[in-house]
Design a protein around this motif. Structure first.
Motif, PDB file in Angstrom:
ATOM      1  N   LEU A 147      63.716  30.093 -62.619  1.00  0.00           N
ATOM      2  CA  LEU A 147      62.636  30.675 -62.135  1.00  0.00           C
ATOM      3  C   LEU A 147      61.440  29.596 -62.885  1.00  0.00           C
ATOM      4  N   ILE A 148      61.525  29.328 -64.162  1.00  0.00           N
ATOM      5  CA  ILE A 148      60.344  28.557 -64.668  1.00  0.00           C
ATOM      6  C   ILE A 148      60.116  27.144 -63.946  1.00  0.00           C
ATOM      7  N   VAL A 149      61.280  26.434 -63.757  1.00  0.00           N
ATOM      8  CA  VAL A 149      60.794  25.190 -62.864  1.00  0.00           C
ATOM      9  C   VAL A 149      60.368  25.752 -61.237  1.00  0.00           C
ATOM     10  N   PHE A 150      60.661  26.804 -60.866  1.00  0.00           N
ATOM     11  CA  PHE A 150      60.031  27.060 -59.382  1.00  0.00           C
ATOM     12  C   PHE A 150      58.474  27.480 -59.741  1.00  0.00           C
ATOM     13  N   LEU A 151      58.159  28.197 -60.507  1.00  0.00           N
ATOM     14  CA  LEU A 151      57.021  28.854 -60.803  1.00  0.00           C
ATOM     15  C   LEU A 151      55.869  27.523 -61.281  1.00  0.00           C
ATOM     16  N   THR A 152      56.371  26.517 -61.824  1.00  0.00           N
ATOM     17  CA  THR A 152      55.607  25.196 -61.940  1.00  0.00           C
ATOM     18  C   THR A 152      55.246  24.567 -60.712  1.00  0.00           C
ATOM     19  N   ASN A 153      56.204  24.841 -59.876  1.00  0.00           N
ATOM     20  CA  ASN A 153      55.908  23.813 -58.623  1.00  0.00           C
ATOM     21  C   ASN A 153      55.227  24.912 -57.521  1.00  0.00           C
ATOM     22  N   ALA A 154      55.019  26.211 -57.645  1.00  0.00           N
ATOM     23  CA  ALA A 154      54.764  26.796 -56.678  1.00  0.00           C
ATOM     24  C   ALA A 154      53.256  27.145 -56.616  1.00  0.00           C
ATOM     25  N   PHE A 155      52.398  26.825 -57.518  1.00  0.00           N
ATOM     26  CA  PHE A 155      51.054  27.157 -57.390  1.00  0.00           C
ATOM     27  C   PHE A 155      50.356  26.035 -57.194  1.00  0.00           C
ATOM     28  N   THR A 156      49.999  25.086 -57.677  1.00  0.00           N
ATOM     29  CA  THR A 156      49.111  23.850 -57.330  1.00  0.00           C
ATOM     30  C   THR A 156      49.777  22.565 -58.075  1.00  0.00           C
ATOM     31  N   PRO A 157      49.645  21.569 -57.256  1.00  0.00           N
ATOM     32  CA  PRO A 157      50.118  20.148 -57.854  1.00  0.00           C
ATOM     33  C   PRO A 157      49.742  19.737 -59.208  1.00  0.00           C
ATOM     34  N   LYS A 158      48.609  20.368 -59.673  1.00  0.00           N
ATOM     35  CA  LYS A 158      48.006  19.995 -60.929  1.00  0.00           C
ATOM     36  C   LYS A 158      48.865  20.696 -62.084  1.00  0.00           C
ATOM     37  N   ILE A 159      49.451  21.851 -61.773  1.00  0.00           N
ATOM     38  CA  ILE A 159      50.053  22.575 -62.619  1.00  0.00           C
ATOM     39  C   ILE A 159      51.583  22.163 -62.860  1.00  0.00           C
ATOM     40  N   PHE A 160      51.943  21.588 -61.716  1.00  0.00           N
ATOM     41  CA  PHE A 160      53.272  20.885 -61.742  1.00  0.00           C
ATOM     42  C   PHE A 160      53.010  19.440 -62.394  1.00  0.00           C
ATOM     43  N   ALA A 161      52.152  18.926 -62.310  1.00  0.00           N
ATOM     44  CA  ALA A 161      51.855  17.423 -63.154  1.00  0.00           C
ATOM     45  C   ALA A 161      51.607  17.492 -64.551  1.00  0.00           C
ATOM     46  N   GLU A 162      50.641  18.617 -64.774  1.00  0.00           N
ATOM     47  CA  GLU A 162      50.488  18.961 -66.414  1.00  0.00           C
ATOM     48  C   GLU A 162      51.863  19.295 -66.966  1.00  0.00           C
TER      49      GLU A 162
END
Length: 480
Positions: A147-162
């Motif tokens: 769930l944590i990994v999915f949420l970090t990818n599900a909003f904006t690329p910047k959230i994933f990148a940070e």
């Protein structure tokens, strides 16, 4: 649609320019994304195995050769990614410069690589948490991490990148500390008092190649897998600020760091641990830290390895979803996979990739000796096959560019010594497959990987929309 470029003649506009994605990643994100995809359990857990199999000097040589190979591949990818910064990356490059069937196959190979990895990483994370919380069911931890990994990818690329930046920073810091502490122990500046400094006695105690030269070739495949993940820079190029500047910077910064980290780690392990012991310990990092007197070495590495697993899963879900987006954008999958949210996320491709990861997790639990073994074998085979496609794509691109009247000197990033760099990359990757053929434990990768490629080509030619009178499969579609 065409454009006139200052670096060459009028050429067709690259199809599928990822214009719906947000260019929010910076150079530091690219470097850490690539390092995060590479520095993982292969380094923390399996590096000792390479020392045991190839011998200390053989392992060092294997990693040096692996560093050269990945550098050749990344120079090819750099030229392609700067000229054609696509979110579909090497799949889009192969589609345009080799053929749509090859691009389709490369996308599925790479998607499967990371999807299988997702399942194993969620399972391994749960097992490691059980060391601290033995009364909590493992599946709860696996589900929470998923769930944590999915949420970090599900909003904006910047959230994933940070998120990936900070997860990777923990791993990088651990490797740097390990090398510094290990070097101090080698020269007698750390560790138990009264014991002589080991220096580099273990490196040549049994001779330079105690197990022979052939194990070096056999372990080259494992070493190549250890370096896999650097190609994530190419995928992220389509979502990066100023890719002409940041992609080459990230490639150079990533490669020299990787060589220093991997070779430095192997030198410390080989110098500190006898070859026979290096292949038997659970993690050579734990053993070396314990030998130097660092308290709670096991707990520290348990935390770092969990971080490594989550970082790899984070990068893997990102890569897998972009491969599916590429297939949807090329119309070899339903257009639903090509839709991108306002935040720049291919959410449908992300959901399907996460589902694939959960199915891989189930197969590892209920069919480890059949279906999961096949998936893992294809996954391992796929990385080197993708690298080969990058080398061929660069050769085809350069030939097409020059034939059209372009001057290679005007390219935003130019791989040097053409055609020797792509030829060297291709031949080196081919030798990895030769090494597999001589290792009975890895040979199944050929038995499963080659038929899988054949099935992908067949599936493409059966589903290619152009054969059904549709539009160009590489056409750009409106997505929302």
């Amino acid at each position: 649609m065409s454009k006139t470029s200052s670096d060459g003649p009028e050429i067709p506009e690259p199809r599928g320019t990822s214009r719906d994605f947000k260019r929010s990643m910076q150079s530091r994100h690219l470097v850490m994304l690539s390092l995060g995809g590479v520095i993982g359990t292969g380094l923390f857990l399996s590096s000792g195995y390479t020392v045991n199999q190839a011998g200390p000097m053989g392992a060092i040589l294997a990693y040096l050769i692996g560093g050269v190979v990945v550098y050749l591949v990344m120079m090819c990818l750099g030229e392609l990614s700067v000229h054609m910064p696509e979110t579909g990356a090497f799949s889009a490059h192969a589609t345009r410069y080799i053929g749509p069937g090859t691009g389709y196959t490369v996308a599925w190979l790479y998607w499967l690589t990371w999807t299988v990895a997702l399942g194993s990483e969620f399972t391994a994370s749960g097992l490691l948490m059980a060391k601290w919380f033995p009364d909590v069911p493992i599946w709860i931890w696996s589900a929470l991490f998923a769930l944590i990994v999915f949420l970090t990818n599900a909003f904006t690329p910047k959230i994933f990148a940070e998120t990936e930046f900070w997860l990777s920073l923990i791993k990088v810091a651990t490797v740097v500390i390990f090398i510094i502490v290990g070097a101090a122990a080698i020269f007698g500046l750390a560790g138990p008092e009264g014991q002589p400094a080991p220096m580099f006695h273990n490196l040549t105690r049994e001779g330079f190649f105690p197990t022979g030269v052939m194990p070096i070739l056999v372990t080259m495949l494992a070493v190549s897998f250890a370096f896999s993940g650097t190609e994530l820079i190419g995928i992220a190029a389509g979502e990066t600020e100023n890719p002409e500047k940041n992609v080459p910077l990230a490639i150079r910064a990533t490669l020299w760091r990787l060589v220093v980290f991997f070779v430095g780690t192997i030198v410390v392990i080989a110098a500190m641990l006898p070859r026979e012991q290096a292949g038997l310990v659970e993690s050579p990092f734990v053993t070396v830290f314990a030998m130097t007197g660092i308290p709670h070495a096991g707990d520290i590495m348990n935390f770092v390895i969990i971080t490594a697993l989550l970082s790899a899963a984070n990068s893997g879900l990102y890569a897998a979803s972009r491969m599916l987006w590429s297939l949807g954008e090329q119309r070899t999958l339903p257009s639903v996979f090509a839709r991108v949210t306002r935040g720049g996320i291919p959410l449908n491709a992300l959901l399907f990739s996460m589902l694939g990861g959960l199915l891989a997790l189930l197969s590892s639990a209920f069919a480890p000796d059949t279906l999961y073994l096949v998936l893992v074998s294809i996954s391992g085979f796929a990385v080197v096959a993708v690298w080969m496609s990058i080398a061929v794509s660069q050769m085809c691109f350069r030939r097409q560019f020059v034939r059209g009247g372009g001057d290679p000197a005007t390219l935003g990033y130019r791989a040097p010594f053409y055609p020797w760099v792509p030829l060297g990359a291709f031949i080196a990757c081919l030798l990895c497959f030769v090494g597999i053929a001589f290792d009975p434990t890895q040979r199944i990768a050929l038995y499963c990987g080659i038929p899988f490629i054949a099935v992908c080509y067949l599936a493409f030619y059966l589903t290619d929309p152009r054969r059904k009178g549709g539009t160009d499969s590489s056409a750009v579609k409106e997505t929302s």
